[in-house]
Design a protein around this motif. Structure first.
Motif, PDB file in Angstrom:
ATOM      1  N   VAL A   4     124.657  65.860   3.141  1.00  0.00           N
ATOM      2  CA  VAL A   4     124.944  66.290   1.771  1.00  0.00           C
ATOM      3  C   VAL A   4     124.067  65.527   0.783  1.00  0.00           C
ATOM      4  O   VAL A   4     123.442  66.120  -0.098  1.00  0.00           O
ATOM      5  CB  VAL A   4     126.443  66.115   1.431  1.00  0.00           C
ATOM      6  N   ALA A   5     123.984  64.206   0.950  1.00  0.00           N
ATOM      7  CA  ALA A   5     123.155  63.396   0.049  1.00  0.00           C
ATOM      8  C   ALA A   5     121.683  63.768   0.188  1.00  0.00           C
ATOM      9  O   ALA A   5     120.958  63.831  -0.808  1.00  0.00           O
ATOM     10  CB  ALA A   5     123.363  61.914   0.322  1.00  0.00           C
ATOM     11  N   ASP A   6     121.252  64.025   1.419  1.00  0.00           N
ATOM     12  CA  ASP A   6     119.871  64.438   1.658  1.00  0.00           C
ATOM     13  C   ASP A   6     119.599  65.762   0.939  1.00  0.00           C
ATOM     14  O   ASP A   6     118.585  65.915   0.251  1.00  0.00           O
ATOM     15  CB  ASP A   6     119.625  64.577   3.159  1.00  0.00           C
ATOM     16  N   GLY A   7     120.501  66.718   1.072  1.00  0.00           N
ATOM     17  CA  GLY A   7     120.345  68.011   0.404  1.00  0.00           C
ATOM     18  C   GLY A   7     120.337  67.887  -1.107  1.00  0.00           C
ATOM     19  O   GLY A   7     119.537  68.535  -1.784  1.00  0.00           O
ATOM     20  N   GLU A   8     121.212  67.034  -1.631  1.00  0.00           N
ATOM     21  CA  GLU A   8     121.248  66.830  -3.093  1.00  0.00           C
ATOM     22  C   GLU A   8     119.949  66.202  -3.584  1.00  0.00           C
ATOM     23  O   GLU A   8     119.414  66.586  -4.615  1.00  0.00           O
ATOM     24  CB  GLU A   8     122.449  65.967  -3.476  1.00  0.00           C
ATOM     25  N   ARG A   9     119.448  65.233  -2.830  1.00  0.00           N
ATOM     26  CA  ARG A   9     118.191  64.573  -3.200  1.00  0.00           C
ATOM     27  C   ARG A   9     117.032  65.566  -3.170  1.00  0.00           C
ATOM     28  O   ARG A   9     116.211  65.620  -4.083  1.00  0.00           O
ATOM     29  CB  ARG A   9     117.915  63.402  -2.248  1.00  0.00           C
ATOM     30  N   LEU A  10     116.981  66.385  -2.126  1.00  0.00           N
ATOM     31  CA  LEU A  10     115.904  67.369  -2.009  1.00  0.00           C
ATOM     32  C   LEU A  10     115.995  68.430  -3.100  1.00  0.00           C
ATOM     33  O   LEU A  10     114.984  68.824  -3.689  1.00  0.00           O
ATOM     34  CB  LEU A  10     115.933  68.022  -0.632  1.00  0.00           C
ATOM     35  N   ALA A  11     117.203  68.896  -3.406  1.00  0.00           N
ATOM     36  CA  ALA A  11     117.376  69.884  -4.474  1.00  0.00           C
ATOM     37  C   ALA A  11     116.959  69.296  -5.822  1.00  0.00           C
ATOM     38  O   ALA A  11     116.297  69.973  -6.620  1.00  0.00           O
ATOM     39  CB  ALA A  11     118.826  70.370  -4.521  1.00  0.00           C
ATOM     40  N   ALA A  12     117.304  68.046  -6.073  1.00  0.00           N
ATOM     41  CA  ALA A  12     116.897  67.401  -7.331  1.00  0.00           C
ATOM     42  C   ALA A  12     115.377  67.268  -7.396  1.00  0.00           C
ATOM     43  O   ALA A  12     114.763  67.514  -8.446  1.00  0.00           O
ATOM     44  CB  ALA A  12     117.563  66.033  -7.468  1.00  0.00           C
ATOM     45  N   SER A  13     114.760  66.892  -6.289  1.00  0.00           N
ATOM     46  CA  SER A  13     113.303  66.763  -6.252  1.00  0.00           C
ATOM     47  C   SER A  13     112.625  68.108  -6.492  1.00  0.00           C
ATOM     48  O   SER A  13     111.665  68.206  -7.275  1.00  0.00           O
ATOM     49  CB  SER A  13     112.879  66.187  -4.895  1.00  0.00           C
ATOM     50  N   LEU A  14     113.128  69.148  -5.845  1.00  0.00           N
ATOM     51  CA  LEU A  14     112.565  70.484  -6.059  1.00  0.00           C
ATOM     52  C   LEU A  14     112.789  70.932  -7.499  1.00  0.00           C
ATOM     53  O   LEU A  14     111.894  71.515  -8.122  1.00  0.00           O
ATOM     54  CB  LEU A  14     113.171  71.485  -5.074  1.00  0.00           C
ATOM     55  N   GLY A  15     113.954  70.643  -8.051  1.00  0.00           N
ATOM     56  CA  GLY A  15     114.228  70.984  -9.451  1.00  0.00           C
ATOM     57  C   GLY A  15     113.243  70.324 -10.403  1.00  0.00           C
ATOM     58  O   GLY A  15     112.776  70.947 -11.358  1.00  0.00           O
ATOM     59  N   GLN A  16     112.898  69.067 -10.134  1.00  0.00           N
ATOM     60  CA  GLN A  16     111.909  68.370 -10.970  1.00  0.00           C
ATOM     61  C   GLN A  16     110.541  69.023 -10.852  1.00  0.00           C
ATOM     62  O   GLN A  16     109.820  69.161 -11.838  1.00  0.00           O
ATOM     63  CB  GLN A  16     111.833  66.893 -10.597  1.00  0.00           C
ATOM     64  N   ALA A  17     110.178  69.437  -9.655  1.00  0.00           N
ATOM     65  CA  ALA A  17     108.882  70.101  -9.465  1.00  0.00           C
ATOM     66  C   ALA A  17     108.859  71.438 -10.200  1.00  0.00           C
ATOM     67  O   ALA A  17     107.861  71.781 -10.848  1.00  0.00           O
ATOM     68  CB  ALA A  17     108.605  70.298  -7.978  1.00  0.00           C
ATOM     69  N   LEU A  18     109.950  72.198 -10.122  1.00  0.00           N
ATOM     70  CA  LEU A  18     109.995  73.498 -10.798  1.00  0.00           C
ATOM     71  C   LEU A  18     110.113  73.367 -12.314  1.00  0.00           C
ATOM     72  O   LEU A  18     109.762  74.302 -13.037  1.00  0.00           O
ATOM     73  CB  LEU A  18     111.151  74.338 -10.253  1.00  0.00           C
ATOM     74  N   ALA A  19     110.572  72.230 -12.794  1.00  0.00           N
ATOM     75  CA  ALA A  19     110.700  72.025 -14.241  1.00  0.00           C
ATOM     76  C   ALA A  19     109.343  72.088 -14.937  1.00  0.00           C
ATOM     77  O   ALA A  19     109.264  72.385 -16.131  1.00  0.00           O
ATOM     78  CB  ALA A  19     111.379  70.688 -14.531  1.00  0.00           C
ATOM     79  N   ARG A  20     108.275  71.833 -14.207  1.00  0.00           N
ATOM     80  CA  ARG A  20     106.925  71.870 -14.790  1.00  0.00           C
ATOM     81  C   ARG A  20     106.302  73.264 -14.761  1.00  0.00           C
ATOM     82  O   ARG A  20     105.232  73.490 -15.312  1.00  0.00           O
ATOM     83  CB  ARG A  20     106.024  70.898 -14.036  1.00  0.00           C
ATOM     84  N   LEU A  21     106.968  74.202 -14.126  1.00  0.00           N
ATOM     85  CA  LEU A  21     106.438  75.557 -13.959  1.00  0.00           C
ATOM     86  C   LEU A  21     106.403  76.293 -15.301  1.00  0.00           C
ATOM     87  O   LEU A  21     107.389  76.306 -16.029  1.00  0.00           O
ATOM     88  CB  LEU A  21     107.321  76.314 -12.966  1.00  0.00           C
ATOM     89  N   ALA A  22     105.257  76.903 -15.611  1.00  0.00           N
ATOM     90  CA  ALA A  22     105.100  77.658 -16.854  1.00  0.00           C
ATOM     91  C   ALA A  22     104.360  78.962 -16.568  1.00  0.00           C
ATOM     92  O   ALA A  22     103.470  79.001 -15.718  1.00  0.00           O
ATOM     93  CB  ALA A  22     104.326  76.838 -17.884  1.00  0.00           C
ATOM     94  N   PHE A  23     104.752  80.021 -17.265  1.00  0.00           N
ATOM     95  CA  PHE A  23     104.069  81.308 -17.157  1.00  0.00           C
ATOM     96  C   PHE A  23     104.491  82.179 -18.336  1.00  0.00           C
ATOM     97  O   PHE A  23     105.478  81.893 -19.021  1.00  0.00           O
ATOM     98  CB  PHE A  23     104.383  82.005 -15.826  1.00  0.00           C
ATOM     99  N   VAL A  24     103.706  83.227 -18.579  1.00  0.00           N
ATOM    100  CA  VAL A  24     103.974  84.124 -19.700  1.00  0.00           C
ATOM    101  C   VAL A  24     103.852  85.569 -19.226  1.00  0.00           C
ATOM    102  O   VAL A  24     102.865  85.945 -18.583  1.00  0.00           O
ATOM    103  CB  VAL A  24     102.991  83.871 -20.867  1.00  0.00           C
ATOM    104  N   ASP A  25     104.860  86.355 -19.564  1.00  0.00           N
ATOM    105  CA  ASP A  25     104.859  87.809 -19.360  1.00  0.00           C
ATOM    106  C   ASP A  25     104.535  88.241 -17.929  1.00  0.00           C
ATOM    107  O   ASP A  25     103.642  89.057 -17.694  1.00  0.00           O
ATOM    108  CB  ASP A  25     103.908  88.491 -20.347  1.00  0.00           C
ATOM    109  N   LEU A  26     105.301  87.732 -16.987  1.00  0.00           N
ATOM    110  CA  LEU A  26     105.159  88.152 -15.599  1.00  0.00           C
ATOM    111  C   LEU A  26     106.308  89.087 -15.229  1.00  0.00           C
ATOM    112  O   LEU A  26     107.427  88.916 -15.704  1.00  0.00           O
ATOM    113  CB  LEU A  26     105.178  86.948 -14.649  1.00  0.00           C
TER     114      LEU A  26
END
Length: 181
Positions: A4-26
Motif C-alpha cells: 500500500v505504501a509503495d503504491g501510494e508513493r508511486l502514485a504521488a510520484s506519477l502525480g508530480q510528473a503529470l503536474a508538469r504536463l501542458a497542452f492546448v486544444d487537443l
C-alpha cells in the motif's frame, strides 16, 4: 515497504510528473495519448522496462472471452512488483475491474483519471492519480478540445506597495467635450 505504501508513493510520484504536463486544444484521443506518453517517460526515468498495450490478467467479456484485455502501460521493476497504469477520461467500471484483477495478481495498480473535475474515487487497492484539464467545444464536427496549463489557476501575485514614480490620475477623467479646443 508494504504494498500500500509503495503504491501510494508511486502514485504521488506519477502525480508530480503529470503536474508538469501542458497542452492546448487537443482532442480526447490526443490527450489520452499525451498522458500515456508522460506515464511511459516517468516509468523510463525510474529505470524500469516499459510496455505499452501489455496483456492484462483479465479476459475480455463475451463474445471475446478467449482474449485478454490490454493495459495502457505495464512496467517491470527490478526492486518490486510490476506496476500497471490505465488512463481514462471517464469512470469506466471495466477499468476498475481490470485494475482490481491486476492488483489481486500482485501488481501495483494505478488509474490516471483525467478531465475537467468531479473525479470519483477508485476502490482500494487501486491507486488514483487525477489530471485536471479544461475543455471547450471545438469546431463543428470536431468534438471537445482539452487544454492544460499548470499554474494557470494560481492566484495572482500580491501587489507591491513600492512607489513607481507614476502620477495618480483623479477619476472621473474629463470627457473630450469638457476639454478646451
Amino acid at each position: 515497504m508494504d504494498g500500500v505504501a509503495d503504491g501510494e508513493r508511486l502514485a504521488a510520484s506519477l502525480g508530480q510528473a503529470l503536474a508538469r504536463l501542458a497542452f492546448v486544444d487537443l482532442g480526447t484521443d490526443a490527450v489520452t495519448a499525451r498522458i500515456i506518453d508522460s506515464v511511459v517517460a516517468w516509468a523510463g526515468d525510474q529505470g524500469w522496462r516499459v510496455y505499452r498495450r501489455a496483456t492484462s490478467v483479465l479476459p475480455l467479456p463475451p463474445p471475446l472471452s478467449g482474449r485478454q484485455s490490454v493495459l495502457d502501460v505495464a512496467c517491470a521493476r527490478p526492486d518490486g512488483p510490476p506496476v500497471v497504469v490505465e488512463v481514462d477520461h471517464t469512470d469506466r467500471r471495466r477499468t476498475w475491474e481490470k485494475l482490481a484483477a491486476e492488483a489481486a495478481a500482485g501488481r501495483v495498480a494505478i488509474w490516471v483519471r483525467w478531465g475537467p473535475g468531479r473525479f470519483g474515487t477508485a476502490p482500494a487497492p487501486i491507486h488514483q492519480v487525477t489530471c485536471q484539464v479544461s475543455r471547450r467545444a471545438g469546431p463543428p464536427g470536431a468534438g471537445r478540445l482539452h487544454s492544460r496549463a499548470p499554474g494557470a489557476d494560481l492566484p495572482p501575485p500580491p501587489h507591491s506597495d513600492r512607489r513607481t514614480g507614476s502620477t495618480a490620475l483623479l477619476l472621473p477623467l474629463p470627457s473630450s467635450d469638457d476639454e478646451p479646443v
